[in-house]
Scaffold this motif. Structure first.
Motif, PDB file in Angstrom:
ATOM      1  N   TYR A  37       0.886  -1.161   0.000  1.00 25.02           N
ATOM      2  CA  TYR A  37       0.000   0.000   0.000  1.00 25.02           C
ATOM      3  C   TYR A  37       0.929   1.218   0.000  1.00 25.02           C
ATOM      4  N   PHE A  38       0.820   2.076  -0.991  1.00 27.60           N
ATOM      5  CA  PHE A  38       1.796   3.154  -1.091  1.00 27.60           C
ATOM      6  C   PHE A  38       1.187   4.409  -1.695  1.00 27.60           C
ATOM      7  N   THR A  39       1.984   5.474  -1.740  1.00 28.86           N
ATOM      8  CA  THR A  39       1.506   6.757  -2.235  1.00 28.86           C
ATOM      9  C   THR A  39       2.360   7.236  -3.409  1.00 28.86           C
ATOM     10  N   ILE A  40       1.753   8.057  -4.255  1.00 25.28           N
ATOM     11  CA  ILE A  40       2.464   8.777  -5.308  1.00 25.28           C
ATOM     12  C   ILE A  40       2.117  10.244  -5.121  1.00 25.28           C
ATOM     13  N   ASN A  41       3.097  11.044  -4.784  1.00 24.41           N
ATOM     14  CA  ASN A  41       2.816  12.463  -4.563  1.00 24.41           C
ATOM     15  C   ASN A  41       3.792  13.316  -5.377  1.00 24.41           C
ATOM     16  N   GLU A  71     -11.514  14.091  -7.204  1.00 25.44           N
ATOM     17  CA  GLU A  71     -11.677  15.433  -7.753  1.00 25.44           C
ATOM     18  C   GLU A  71     -13.098  15.625  -8.282  1.00 25.44           C
ATOM     19  N   GLY A  72     -13.720  16.724  -7.911  1.00 26.70           N
ATOM     20  CA  GLY A  72     -15.023  17.074  -8.460  1.00 26.70           C
ATOM     21  C   GLY A  72     -16.215  16.400  -7.822  1.00 26.70           C
ATOM     22  N   ILE A  73     -16.021  15.695  -6.672  1.00 28.41           N
ATOM     23  CA  ILE A  73     -17.174  15.005  -6.080  1.00 28.41           C
ATOM     24  C   ILE A  73     -17.890  15.862  -5.044  1.00 28.41           C
ATOM     25  N   GLY A  74     -17.373  17.060  -4.777  1.00 28.01           N
ATOM     26  CA  GLY A  74     -18.036  17.953  -3.824  1.00 28.01           C
ATOM     27  C   GLY A  74     -17.542  17.759  -2.404  1.00 28.01           C
ATOM     28  N   ILE A 138      -6.913   2.328  -6.838  1.00 25.79           N
ATOM     29  CA  ILE A 138      -6.141   3.545  -7.065  1.00 25.79           C
ATOM     30  C   ILE A 138      -7.062   4.738  -6.824  1.00 25.79           C
ATOM     31  N   ILE A 139      -6.638   5.662  -5.959  1.00 25.36           N
ATOM     32  CA  ILE A 139      -7.427   6.870  -5.709  1.00 25.36           C
ATOM     33  C   ILE A 139      -6.566   8.085  -6.019  1.00 25.36           C
ATOM     34  N   ASP A 140      -6.948   8.837  -7.026  1.00 22.71           N
ATOM     35  CA  ASP A 140      -6.243  10.065  -7.388  1.00 22.71           C
ATOM     36  C   ASP A 140      -6.894  11.257  -6.679  1.00 22.71           C
ATOM     37  N   GLU A 141      -6.148  12.328  -6.547  1.00 24.22           N
ATOM     38  CA  GLU A 141      -6.624  13.570  -5.922  1.00 24.22           C
ATOM     39  C   GLU A 141      -7.115  13.358  -4.495  1.00 24.22           C
ATOM     40  N   VAL A 142      -6.359  12.572  -3.715  1.00 17.86           N
ATOM     41  CA  VAL A 142      -6.753  12.359  -2.318  1.00 17.86           C
ATOM     42  C   VAL A 142      -6.612  13.632  -1.494  1.00 17.86           C
ATOM     43  N   VAL A 176      -3.116  -0.849  -2.649  1.00 20.26           N
ATOM     44  CA  VAL A 176      -3.811   0.440  -2.704  1.00 20.26           C
ATOM     45  C   VAL A 176      -2.787   1.525  -3.022  1.00 20.26           C
ATOM     46  N   ILE A 177      -3.122   2.395  -3.983  1.00 19.75           N
ATOM     47  CA  ILE A 177      -2.276   3.530  -4.317  1.00 19.75           C
ATOM     48  C   ILE A 177      -3.072   4.803  -4.058  1.00 19.75           C
ATOM     49  N   LEU A 178      -2.540   5.678  -3.224  1.00 20.54           N
ATOM     50  CA  LEU A 178      -3.134   6.991  -2.989  1.00 20.54           C
ATOM     51  C   LEU A 178      -2.259   8.023  -3.688  1.00 20.54           C
ATOM     52  N   ALA A 179      -2.847   8.831  -4.550  1.00 25.75           N
ATOM     53  CA  ALA A 179      -2.076   9.805  -5.320  1.00 25.75           C
ATOM     54  C   ALA A 179      -2.577  11.217  -5.048  1.00 25.75           C
ATOM     55  N   GLY A 180      -1.634  12.149  -4.901  1.00 24.84           N
ATOM     56  CA  GLY A 180      -2.009  13.533  -4.660  1.00 24.84           C
ATOM     57  C   GLY A 180      -0.809  14.451  -4.722  1.00 24.84           C
ATOM     58  N   LEU A 181      -1.036  15.701  -4.377  1.00 26.77           N
ATOM     59  CA  LEU A 181       0.045  16.690  -4.411  1.00 26.77           C
ATOM     60  C   LEU A 181       1.012  16.511  -3.245  1.00 26.77           C
ATOM     61  N   TYR A 182       0.494  16.043  -2.114  1.00 29.66           N
ATOM     62  CA  TYR A 182       1.288  15.980  -0.904  1.00 29.66           C
ATOM     63  C   TYR A 182       1.420  14.548  -0.408  1.00 29.66           C
ATOM     64  N   ASP A 183       2.479  14.309   0.357  1.00 28.28           N
ATOM     65  CA  ASP A 183       2.714  13.005   0.945  1.00 28.28           C
ATOM     66  C   ASP A 183       1.607  12.700   1.954  1.00 28.28           C
TER      67      ASP A 183
END
Length: 207
Positions: A37-41, A71-74, A138-142, A176-183
């Protein structure tokens, strides 16, 4: 179609000139194959979403890949546990339509409405247990929810399921991959008073 350079949004190999990221994709695939389970930031325009799209292509014949974005889900869905859990499952169903319609229908039939993280966890267990392939999430824009305690509870639920699986007591996503701008380790910093700030990962198993 003549290829062109693209500096906005996701790059698509058949339309755009692209840097060779095959080595990067191979490294990511190794993490997934080994159940990390890791992140891409990365900052915007560094190819984060493009990388996720390409790894999705690499994995699609091997695993059942659920590639979603917050992104965009409110904002309202992050204010209530019930709303978040149901929205998350609806996003899973929606994304699976483009991957495997039968699996999408099967997931939709596993629940009518969930009320909390525990019930969401149960639905995930049932879905993964009977899946034809191992499931990758995979979840982008976390970062959309990065200052929200509710999302940290969600990460905690994933962590508990990961640990239960390691002990042979449950079923959950292979990787699981969590992706976003920050760690992801900075998530707690944004919801605590300064004197209580922590810098470690909220699930303690992230690479």
């Amino acid at each position: 179609m003549k290829k062109r350079f693209n500096s906005t949004g996701v790059c698509v190999s058949r339309k755009h000139y692209m840097v060779d990221i095959s080595n990067k994709l191979e490294q990511i695939k190794k993490l997934i194959d080994n159940e990390f389970y890791f992140t891409i930031n990365r900052p915007r325009q560094y190819g984060k979403t493009t990388t996720l799209n390409e790894i999705n292509i690499v994995l699609k014949d091997i695993y059942l890949v659920i590639n979603m974005s917050f992104e965009g889900i409110g904002d309202i869905v992050f204010e209530d546990e019930k709303s978040f859990c149901n929205k998350f499952l609806k996003l899973m169903v929606k994304e699976l339509v483009f991957v495997d319609k039968e699996e999408s229908k099967r997931l939709a039939n596993l629940y009518e409405e969930v009320n909390d993280m525990e019930e969401l966890s149960e639905v995930i267990t049932k879905f993964v247990e009977d899946s034809k392939k191992e499931v990758i999430l995979i979840i982008d824009e976390v970062d959309k929810s990065s200052n929200n305690q509710l999302f940290l509870s969600f990460i905690g639920m994933l962590r508990n399921k990961y640990l239960a699986r390691e002990m042979g007591r449950g079923f959950t996503f292979k990787s699981v991959i969590l992706a976003g701008l920050y760690d992801v380790k900075s998530l707690k910093l944004k919801i605590r008073r300064e004197e209580e700030a922590k810098s470690h990962s909220p699930w303690n198993i992230a690479v």
